[in-house]
Write a protein that holds these residues in place. Structure first.
Motif, PDB file in Angstrom:
ATOM      1  N   TRP A   1       0.826  -1.204   0.000  1.00 25.15           N
ATOM      2  CA  TRP A   1       0.000   0.000   0.000  1.00 25.15           C
ATOM      3  C   TRP A   1       0.865   1.262   0.000  1.00 25.15           C
ATOM      4  CZ3 TRP A   1      -1.036   4.235   3.147  1.00 25.15           C
ATOM      5  CH2 TRP A   1      -2.195   4.955   2.850  1.00 25.15           C
ATOM      6  N   MET A   2       1.934   1.248   0.773  1.00 26.49           N
ATOM      7  CA  MET A   2       2.800   2.427   0.874  1.00 26.49           C
ATOM      8  C   MET A   2       3.469   2.768  -0.458  1.00 26.49           C
ATOM      9  SD  MET A   2       2.539   3.659   3.933  1.00 26.49           S
ATOM     10  CE  MET A   2       3.904   4.799   3.950  1.00 26.49           C
ATOM     11  N   PHE A   3       3.651   1.773  -1.323  1.00 27.31           N
ATOM     12  CA  PHE A   3       4.312   1.995  -2.611  1.00 27.31           C
ATOM     13  C   PHE A   3       3.345   1.959  -3.800  1.00 27.31           C
ATOM     14  CE2 PHE A   3       7.811   1.040   0.156  1.00 27.31           C
ATOM     15  CZ  PHE A   3       8.799   1.884  -0.295  1.00 27.31           C
ATOM     16  N   ALA A   4       2.047   1.824  -3.510  1.00 25.05           N
ATOM     17  CA  ALA A   4       1.055   1.785  -4.585  1.00 25.05           C
ATOM     18  C   ALA A   4       0.921   3.162  -5.225  1.00 25.05           C
ATOM     19  CB  ALA A   4      -0.294   1.328  -4.034  1.00 25.05           C
ATOM     20  N   ARG A   5       0.878   3.184  -6.524  1.00 25.94           N
ATOM     21  CA  ARG A   5       0.764   4.438  -7.273  1.00 25.94           C
ATOM     22  C   ARG A   5      -0.566   5.109  -6.964  1.00 25.94           C
ATOM     23  NH1 ARG A   5       4.222   7.653  -8.719  1.00 25.94           N
ATOM     24  NH2 ARG A   5       3.464   9.119 -10.219  1.00 25.94           N
ATOM     25  N   ASP A   6      -0.529   6.384  -6.637  1.00 28.68           N
ATOM     26  CA  ASP A   6      -1.730   7.178  -6.397  1.00 28.68           C
ATOM     27  C   ASP A   6      -1.424   8.605  -6.857  1.00 28.68           C
ATOM     28  OD1 ASP A   6      -3.908   8.653  -5.509  1.00 28.68           O
ATOM     29  OD2 ASP A   6      -4.026   7.621  -3.572  1.00 28.68           O
TER      30      ASP A   6
ATOM     31  N   GLY B   1       3.957  13.323  -4.640  1.00 27.53           N
ATOM     32  CA  GLY B   1       4.927  12.245  -4.533  1.00 27.53           C
ATOM     33  C   GLY B   1       4.494  10.975  -5.238  1.00 27.53           C
ATOM     34  N   GLY B   2       3.214  10.862  -5.596  1.00 27.51           N
ATOM     35  CA  GLY B   2       2.736   9.744  -6.402  1.00 27.51           C
ATOM     36  C   GLY B   2       2.457   8.441  -5.675  1.00 27.51           C
ATOM     37  N   THR B   3       2.889   8.316  -4.435  1.00 26.59           N
ATOM     38  CA  THR B   3       2.645   7.126  -3.616  1.00 26.59           C
ATOM     39  C   THR B   3       2.499   7.595  -2.169  1.00 26.59           C
ATOM     40  OG1 THR B   3       4.987   6.754  -3.136  1.00 26.59           O
ATOM     41  CG2 THR B   3       4.089   5.612  -5.073  1.00 26.59           C
ATOM     42  N   PRO B   4       1.896   6.777  -1.298  1.00 25.20           N
ATOM     43  CA  PRO B   4       1.838   7.177   0.106  1.00 25.20           C
ATOM     44  C   PRO B   4       3.212   7.460   0.711  1.00 25.20           C
ATOM     45  CG  PRO B   4       0.220   5.470  -0.285  1.00 25.20           C
ATOM     46  CD  PRO B   4       1.042   5.593  -1.553  1.00 25.20           C
ATOM     47  N   ILE B   5       4.212   6.626   0.439  1.00 26.82           N
ATOM     48  CA  ILE B   5       5.536   6.883   1.023  1.00 26.82           C
ATOM     49  C   ILE B   5       6.141   8.146   0.425  1.00 26.82           C
ATOM     50  CG2 ILE B   5       6.827   5.351  -0.533  1.00 26.82           C
ATOM     51  CD1 ILE B   5       7.600   6.075   3.185  1.00 26.82           C
ATOM     52  N   GLY B   6       5.921   8.378  -0.857  1.00 30.34           N
ATOM     53  CA  GLY B   6       6.416   9.604  -1.481  1.00 30.34           C
ATOM     54  C   GLY B   6       5.776  10.838  -0.866  1.00 30.34           C
TER      55      GLY B   6
ATOM     56  N   GLN C   1       7.402  13.905   1.513  1.00 30.35           N
ATOM     57  CA  GLN C   1       7.261  15.307   1.096  1.00 30.35           C
ATOM     58  C   GLN C   1       6.393  16.118   2.067  1.00 30.35           C
ATOM     59  OE1 GLN C   1       6.518  16.074  -3.053  1.00 30.35           O
ATOM     60  NE2 GLN C   1       7.703  14.284  -3.671  1.00 30.35           N
ATOM     61  N   GLY C   2       6.089  15.529   3.232  1.00 25.98           N
ATOM     62  CA  GLY C   2       5.400  16.275   4.277  1.00 25.98           C
ATOM     63  C   GLY C   2       3.884  16.191   4.281  1.00 25.98           C
ATOM     64  N   ALA C   3       3.305  15.280   3.515  1.00 28.81           N
ATOM     65  CA  ALA C   3       1.844  15.170   3.433  1.00 28.81           C
ATOM     66  C   ALA C   3       1.313  14.026   4.298  1.00 28.81           C
ATOM     67  CB  ALA C   3       1.412  15.009   1.988  1.00 28.81           C
ATOM     68  N   LYS C   4       1.798  13.929   5.521  1.00 33.11           N
ATOM     69  CA  LYS C   4       1.410  12.850   6.438  1.00 33.11           C
ATOM     70  C   LYS C   4      -0.098  12.816   6.668  1.00 33.11           C
ATOM     71  CE  LYS C   4       1.641  13.674  10.804  1.00 33.11           C
ATOM     72  NZ  LYS C   4       2.075  13.952  12.174  1.00 33.11           N
ATOM     73  N   THR C   5      -0.724  13.966   6.870  1.00 31.32           N
ATOM     74  CA  THR C   5      -2.149  14.017   7.191  1.00 31.32           C
ATOM     75  C   THR C   5      -2.994  13.421   6.075  1.00 31.32           C
ATOM     76  OG1 THR C   5      -1.761  15.965   8.542  1.00 31.32           O
ATOM     77  CG2 THR C   5      -4.040  15.547   7.878  1.00 31.32           C
ATOM     78  N   GLU C   6      -2.690  13.769   4.833  1.00 29.88           N
ATOM     79  CA  GLU C   6      -3.445  13.222   3.698  1.00 29.88           C
ATOM     80  C   GLU C   6      -3.249  11.716   3.591  1.00 29.88           C
ATOM     81  OE1 GLU C   6      -5.946  12.910   0.398  1.00 29.88           O
ATOM     82  OE2 GLU C   6      -5.787  14.386   1.996  1.00 29.88           O
ATOM     83  N   VAL C   7      -2.029  11.251   3.788  1.00 26.13           N
ATOM     84  CA  VAL C   7      -1.754   9.806   3.727  1.00 26.13           C
ATOM     85  C   VAL C   7      -2.520   9.100   4.838  1.00 26.13           C
ATOM     86  CG1 VAL C   7       0.026   8.028   3.978  1.00 26.13           C
ATOM     87  CG2 VAL C   7       0.469  10.069   2.591  1.00 26.13           C
ATOM     88  N   ARG C   8      -2.499   9.644   6.019  1.00 28.14           N
ATOM     89  CA  ARG C   8      -3.192   9.009   7.139  1.00 28.14           C
ATOM     90  C   ARG C   8      -4.701   8.988   6.900  1.00 28.14           C
ATOM     91  NH1 ARG C   8      -0.471  10.211  12.394  1.00 28.14           N
ATOM     92  NH2 ARG C   8       1.283   9.410  11.224  1.00 28.14           N
ATOM     93  N   ARG C   9      -5.231  10.059   6.298  1.00 29.41           N
ATOM     94  CA  ARG C   9      -6.670  10.091   5.973  1.00 29.41           C
ATOM     95  C   ARG C   9      -7.007   8.958   5.004  1.00 29.41           C
ATOM     96  NH1 ARG C   9      -9.960  11.549   2.243  1.00 29.41           N
ATOM     97  NH2 ARG C   9      -8.458  12.531   0.863  1.00 29.41           N
ATOM     98  N   ARG C  10      -6.166   8.784   4.003  1.00 30.90           N
ATOM     99  CA  ARG C  10      -6.404   7.696   3.036  1.00 30.90           C
ATOM    100  C   ARG C  10      -6.257   6.318   3.688  1.00 30.90           C
ATOM    101  NH1 ARG C  10      -6.697   9.748  -2.231  1.00 30.90           N
ATOM    102  NH2 ARG C  10      -5.958  11.890  -2.296  1.00 30.90           N
ATOM    103  N   ALA C  11      -5.322   6.203   4.620  1.00 27.42           N
ATOM    104  CA  ALA C  11      -5.158   4.936   5.349  1.00 27.42           C
ATOM    105  C   ALA C  11      -6.410   4.623   6.153  1.00 27.42           C
ATOM    106  CB  ALA C  11      -3.936   5.006   6.257  1.00 27.42           C
TER     107      ALA C  11
END
Length: 128
Positions: free
Chosen positions: A94-99, A104-109, A113-123
């Motif tokens: 999931w962390m490396f899945a293209r989005d 950054g194009g992926t959750p880890i990307g 790049q500082g977008a923790k909140t958006e990644v956590r919302r998607r998680a």
């Protein structure tokens, strides 16, 4: 000179090529800690690891590690995904899945790049 081949490879990962993998002893050496501390990072949810290769060795994506240790932004995301029933293998996938909706194009990307909140919302959405 610090640019050994493994340091160069680890510093130039691309999301499209997938993770650059480090074994637990590699992480201990890179961070200057004992292997038991790396095991503690796994137990405490700071890192996730999967078994890889013909020797089935526990490995962690290099992208999960910063200069001082595991990226602190990851722990909460890992917790949300684990609570949602994800295995460590599924979390790494999931962390490396293209989005393309994420910077950054992926959750880890995005996290890097500082977008923790958006990644956590998607998680959280995934975990429902």
């Amino acid at each position: 000179m610090n640019d050994t081949p493994e340091n160069v490879a680890a510093s130039e990962p691309t999301e499209s090529s997938g993770p650059v993998w480090l074994t637990l002893p590699d992480i201990a050496e890179q961070l200057g800690v004992r292997i038991t501390q790396v095991h503690r990072m796994l137990k405490d949810g700071e890192l996730v690891a999967v078994r890889r290769g013909e020797r089935n060795v526990l490995s962690v994506p290099q992208e999960f590690i910063g200069e001082d240790g595991p990226l602190p932004e990851l722990r909460g995301t890992f917790t949300v995904l684990h609570d949602g029933g994800f295995t460590d293998e599924e979390i790494v996938e999931w962390m490396f899945a293209r989005d393309d909706r994420l910077v950054g194009g992926t959750p880890i990307g995005a996290i890097r790049q500082g977008a923790k909140t958006e990644v956590r919302r998607r998680a959280m959405e995934e975990a429902l």
